[in-house]
Structure formats: structure tokens, C-alpha cells
Motif scaffolding. Structure first.
Motif, PDB file in Angstrom:
ATOM      1  N   PHE A 145      62.031  52.968  13.638  1.00  0.00           N
ATOM      2  CA  PHE A 145      62.396  54.380  13.743  1.00  0.00           C
ATOM      3  C   PHE A 145      61.419  55.242  12.954  1.00  0.00           C
ATOM      4  O   PHE A 145      60.991  56.307  13.422  1.00  0.00           O
ATOM      5  CB  PHE A 145      63.820  54.580  13.246  1.00  0.00           C
ATOM      6  N   HIS A 146      61.080  54.797  11.751  1.00  0.00           N
ATOM      7  CA  HIS A 146      60.100  55.546  10.947  1.00  0.00           C
ATOM      8  C   HIS A 146      58.793  55.728  11.716  1.00  0.00           C
ATOM      9  O   HIS A 146      58.197  56.812  11.705  1.00  0.00           O
ATOM     10  CB  HIS A 146      59.814  54.807   9.638  1.00  0.00           C
ATOM     11  N   GLN A 147      58.357  54.676  12.384  1.00  0.00           N
ATOM     12  CA  GLN A 147      57.121  54.753  13.156  1.00  0.00           C
ATOM     13  C   GLN A 147      57.249  55.782  14.268  1.00  0.00           C
ATOM     14  O   GLN A 147      56.334  56.577  14.514  1.00  0.00           O
ATOM     15  CB  GLN A 147      56.795  53.392  13.757  1.00  0.00           C
ATOM     16  N   ALA A 148      58.413  55.810  14.920  1.00  0.00           N
ATOM     17  CA  ALA A 148      58.607  56.692  16.064  1.00  0.00           C
ATOM     18  C   ALA A 148      58.639  58.166  15.672  1.00  0.00           C
ATOM     19  O   ALA A 148      58.184  59.025  16.434  1.00  0.00           O
ATOM     20  CB  ALA A 148      59.893  56.322  16.801  1.00  0.00           C
ATOM     21  N   VAL A 149      59.164  58.464  14.477  1.00  0.00           N
ATOM     22  CA  VAL A 149      59.377  59.882  14.135  1.00  0.00           C
ATOM     23  C   VAL A 149      58.500  60.400  13.001  1.00  0.00           C
ATOM     24  O   VAL A 149      58.315  61.614  12.876  1.00  0.00           O
ATOM     25  CB  VAL A 149      60.863  60.151  13.788  1.00  0.00           C
ATOM     26  N   PHE A 150      57.951  59.503  12.175  1.00  0.00           N
ATOM     27  CA  PHE A 150      57.198  59.958  11.011  1.00  0.00           C
ATOM     28  C   PHE A 150      55.708  59.616  11.060  1.00  0.00           C
ATOM     29  O   PHE A 150      54.956  59.990  10.150  1.00  0.00           O
ATOM     30  CB  PHE A 150      57.772  59.361   9.719  1.00  0.00           C
ATOM     31  N   GLY A 151      55.272  58.871  12.068  1.00  0.00           N
ATOM     32  CA  GLY A 151      53.872  58.453  12.134  1.00  0.00           C
ATOM     33  C   GLY A 151      52.924  59.633  12.222  1.00  0.00           C
ATOM     34  O   GLY A 151      53.244  60.688  12.771  1.00  0.00           O
TER      35      GLY A 151
END
Length: 389
Positions: free
Chosen positions: A163-169
């Protein structure tokens, strides 16, 4: 327990999902209603957030399940029903706050309450009754996210890095997202991580709030150290910090995950044995430093080029812990700023719940929810199981 209030003025376009999380800290249920889209500029918007605290009795009974005991099957089953009722209460509160009817929500993603996490033995156990939750809230429920990853040879955790990758990358810099609940974990997002999942690193770094909560509960009968004030009043005990930091888990290479199965009261008492006369506030100060230093050490090893660390979870509200994380990174010679995910537009107490809403969406759309490079699974897998309304 579904909401019958008519919808308020139109919400942002997108699919609506609810995420529910009750974590290692055992403080209650956090829930978020999110609107999801495939727009890379704004993949998720928070429409409502709710928190349902656990009673002291429920927290005590869930804590007792963390270790083997008599009549466990019956006790767990009854607690699962109580949890489902708390989850349904949270869902109802979210719908009321947002002015949304249950029929508009695609699914509820619920993690359940972890009582055992033993991937080395091939299993993980999250207490939950998703069938009852679906019955109570009238919405499809997706649950049991960890088991499929473990079946594929993975740790089943942490799951939030996807999820972090999807929204914070970011395509410009390397950044770290650190989730500090009872256990702390990091996600290292390199500029190319959005297109190459193998470049995302994530793992549990060790204790977050779990030991500090345990210690202040024992000595001051408080659930947590508000703002880190009690820890700040103490003095660091270097010898104790060295003993605590000698735990082999800290030096273990990822993929790795941990929980109360390792960092529990007996573990702490074992390191305190023979150290009579220690002031409780000095121990609390040292436990805070253990969280900060183990987190900083992991960031230094896994993301030496990082220039920003974004904290979410309950630890983001511990001002003294935030200061010590910055100090530990400074002491390591890293030129990095520490802030919360609020600076990225997402409240730190919403991130983990939104992650399970996102995982529910991944399941409904039959998209993978894990990152094999993070969990160690043999490949990407669709995570979860469906309990229709």
C-alpha cells in the motif's frame, strides 16, 4: 447495525471501501472509509475515520490469548464474536459520519486481532468472525489476508508496504515510510519502485510501542505514554540498551517479521533480571531509545540514500519518540528529515486502516496484495477470503 441515513451531497468519484484495523497495541479498532480510483495523482481519499476503544476487560482477555492457556478455543471464539460487534460498531460510525449507506460500499477489509504469528511454523492466527461482521453490517467482508502469503512461503507480514508503494512512492527521491504501532516496520521506496516491485524493501524492525505500553501499564496503570512525557523524564541506561539491542532479531536479514511472540513481558523481564534499583522512568526512556535506535539502524542499513522518513501509526503522536528517531538518524550521520505522513496528505492514524481497505479492493479486483521481495513469498498472490453480505 447498518446506517439508513440518506446520502449527503456527492462524494468524490471512486469506489468506496472500508478498512478496519486492531493492532498489537490492543487499544481498540481504527476504521477508515476511503474512496479509491486508478488516478495515480490521487489514488485514495479519506472520507471518514472512526475509533472504537476496547474496554479494559476486552483488552485483558485479548492479551491473555497471546500466550497458551486453558480452554483457548472457546475463549477465542467468544472473543471473535465480541470483536465482530466492535468492528460492526465502527462500520456504522463511519457510514454515519460520511452520510453513506451500506449499499454504496464495495467491501470491508478487516485484519482481525493477531494472537499468534509463527510463519516459521507455517501459520498465523488473527482472531475474527468475518461471517458475523458481514451479517451485522450488510456489506461484503474480506479477511484473512496473511495466510495465502504464508502458504506461498512468505512471512505473511508486513503487508502495508504494498500500500505504501501504491500511494507514497516518488519518482524523484528515495523515501522511507515507518509504521509504528505495537511493532515497527519500514518501507523503503526507491524512485523506480512504482514500476518495479522488487525495488521496494519492507520488514518489521522490532518493537514499536509494545514494550513502552507494557511498562507504563505496569507502573502507572496507563495504556500508553502520552507524547512520550514519562520517557522524556527519565535517563537513558546504556548498559540496558546494549543488552536489549543484542537480541538476534535485530541483526537478522530480511525478509522478516515479528510480534508479541518475541517482544513480550518475559523477554523484557529476562533482560532486567539482576538489575535491581532501576528507576521505572529510566527503563521507559531506554525502551523508547530501543525503538528509535533499532528503527534508525534499519533505515541506515536499508536506505542510506534516503532523505525523508515519514512516520505513521500511534508512534507518530509520541513527540519524544519522534525526536529520538531524528536524533538517532543524526547520530548515524544521515541527512534525513523525520515527519509524519500528514505531510504527504494522509493522517498518520488512518494509514494502516486504509491499507486494509486497499487490500480488500485488491482482492475484489483479483489483483496481488503482497510484495514477494518484502514477505519472501514465492510470487505475487491475491490475498484474503470473501464473506458475502
Amino acid at each position: 447495525m447498518t446506517s439508513r441515513r440518506p446520502p449527503s451531497p456527492p462524494h468524490p468519484a471512486g469506489q468506496l471501501y472500508i478498512g478496519l484495523m486492531s493492532g498489537t497495541s490492543l487499544d481498540g479498532v481504527d476504521g477508515v472509509l476511503g474512496s479509491f480510483s486508478d488516478d495515480p495523482g490521487k489514488p485514495v481519499q479519506t472520507l471518514a475515520h472512526a475509533h472504537i476503544p476496547f474496554t479494559q476487560t476486552l483488552r485483558r482477555d485479548l492479551m491473555a490469548l497471546q500466550t497458551p492457556g486453558a480452554n483457548e478455543i472457546d475463549r477465542e471464539a467468544q472473543l471473535a464474536n465480541v470483536l465482530a460487534e466492535r468492528y460492526a460498531e465502527c462500520v456504522s460510525g463511519l457510514l454515519d459520519k460520511a452520510g453513506v449507506v451500506a449499499g454504496r460500499v464495495q467491501a470491508v477489509g478487516v485484519h482481525g486481532q493477531t494472537i499468534r504469528h509463527r510463519p516459521e511454523l507455517g501459520y498465523t492466527r488473527q482472531t475474527n468472525n468475518p461471517s458475523l461482521l458481514a451479517e451485522l453490517c450488510g456489506i461484503d467482508v474480506v479477511a484473512d489476508f496473511r495466510s495465502r502469503d504464508i502458504a506461498a512461503g512468505g512471512q505473511g507480514a508486513p503487508l502495508v508496504p504494498a500500500f505504501h508503494q501504491a500511494v507514497f512512492g516518488s519518482d524523484r527521491d528515495c523515501r522511507v515510510v515507518a509504521n509504528i504501532g505495537g511493532i515497527a516496520n519500514i518501507t523503503v521506496l526507491t524512485p523506480d519502485a512504482a514500476d518495479a516491485s522488487g525495488h521496494t524493501i519492507g520488514y518489521d524492525t522490532g518493537p514499536g510501542n509494545v514494550l513502552m505500553d507494557l511498562w507504563i501499564g505496569r507502573h502507572r496503570n496507563q495504556a500508553y505514554d502520552a507524547g512520550g512525557a514519562w520517557a522524556a523524564s527519565g535517563t537513558l541506561i546504556p548498559d540496558l540498551l546494549e543488552r536489549l539491542s543484542s537480541e538476534p532479531y535485530f541483526a537478522k536479514a530480511p525478509p522478516k517479521s515479528t510480534g508479541r511472540d518475541l517482544f513480550h513481558e518475559d523477554w523484557l523481564c529476562g533482560h532486567l533480571a539482576g538489575a535491581a534499583g532501576l528507576r521505572p522512568e529510566d527503563v521507559q526512556r531506554t525502551l523508547c531509545e530501543l525503538t528509535a535506535s533499532s528503527l534508525a539502524s534499519a533505515i541506515r542499513r536499508s536506505a542510506p540514500e534516503a532523505r525523508a522518513v515519514f512516520i505513521c501509526g500511534g508512534g507518530a503522536f509520541n513527540d519524544f519518540l519522534m525526536q529520538r528517531i531524528q536524533g538517532a538518524l543524526d547520530d548515524a550521520g544521515m541527512r534525513v528529515t523525520v515527519s509524519t505522513t500528514g505531510s504527504l496528505g494522509m493522517a498518520p492514524d488512518c494509514v494502516e486502516s486504509l491499507a486494509f481497505a486497499w487490500l480488500a479492493r485488491q482482492f475484489i479486483e483479483r489483483r496481488p496484495g503482497n510484495l514477494p521481495a518484502v514477505t519472501g513469498a514465492q510470487g505475487s498472490r491475491v490475498l484474503g477470503a470473501l464473506y458475502p453480505a
